[in-house]
Design an enzyme around this catalytic site. Sequence first.
Site, PDB file in Angstrom:
ATOM      1  N   ARG A  86      19.644  44.933  41.129  1.00 32.00           N
ATOM      2  CA  ARG A  86      19.569  45.672  39.859  1.00 32.00           C
ATOM      3  C   ARG A  86      18.144  46.000  39.468  1.00 32.00           C
ATOM      4  O   ARG A  86      17.893  46.968  38.768  1.00 32.00           O
ATOM      5  CB  ARG A  86      20.174  44.822  38.724  1.00 32.00           C
ATOM      6  CG  ARG A  86      21.651  44.583  38.838  1.00 32.00           C
ATOM      7  CD  ARG A  86      22.087  43.437  37.971  1.00 32.00           C
ATOM      8  NE  ARG A  86      21.386  42.213  38.358  1.00 32.00           N
ATOM      9  CZ  ARG A  86      21.638  41.006  37.889  1.00 32.00           C
ATOM     10  NH1 ARG A  86      22.552  40.840  36.969  1.00 32.00           N
ATOM     11  NH2 ARG A  86      20.965  39.950  38.316  1.00 32.00           N
ATOM     12  N   SER A 125      26.128  38.033  34.852  1.00 30.06           N
ATOM     13  CA  SER A 125      27.076  36.995  34.424  1.00 30.06           C
ATOM     14  C   SER A 125      26.454  36.115  33.347  1.00 30.06           C
ATOM     15  O   SER A 125      27.131  35.699  32.407  1.00 30.06           O
ATOM     16  CB  SER A 125      27.483  36.133  35.619  1.00 30.06           C
ATOM     17  OG  SER A 125      28.138  36.904  36.587  1.00 30.06           O
TER      18      SER A 125
END
Length: 162
Positions: free
Chosen positions: A91, A129
Amino acid sequence: MRIGIYPGSFDPLTYGHLDIIERARTLGDKLIVAVAKNSAKKALFAVDERIDIITNCCKDINNNLDVVSFNGLLVDFCKENDISFIVRGIRSVTDFEYEKSMASINRRLAPKIETIFLMARDENYFISSNLVREIAGYHGDISSLVPQFVVKKIQEKISSAE
Ligand code: PNS
């Protein structure tokens, strides 16, 4: 038969993970999504619960997909299961630094196993997460970050802990 593996903690599965799974399963004949059992991180969901969540959220794309857990070194699991490539999502630059070391270590341990990086889609690059767990812990809205099944499971988990 070229088998790939997408390993991780998946605590919990996010839309970012799902996107990587969908794209990675086209790279080989079969993709194994593998939940690491020996992660040092403090987990919200037990490994079996994470497997259940991933299996449920991937039920429409399950023809060349296995969801399993693994213990010990990832490369040992790869060798035991004839896995030829590891898939990881990236990312950010921070991810890149960590992933680069992990890929290099894995290559040193198992030179024949290739690591393939898939860039997160623009709309997913900020989803993690960790953030999902934090927002959910404060009863925030996570419905744009994780599938509805995960929202439900997190709500159950949090209300049973309160
Ligand atoms: O989703 P995560 O937590 O970033 O996944 C990390 C994971 C589980 C893929 C990594 O920690 C791993 O492969 N663990 C298994 C143990 C291992 O092989 N360690 C050496 C490579 S760093």
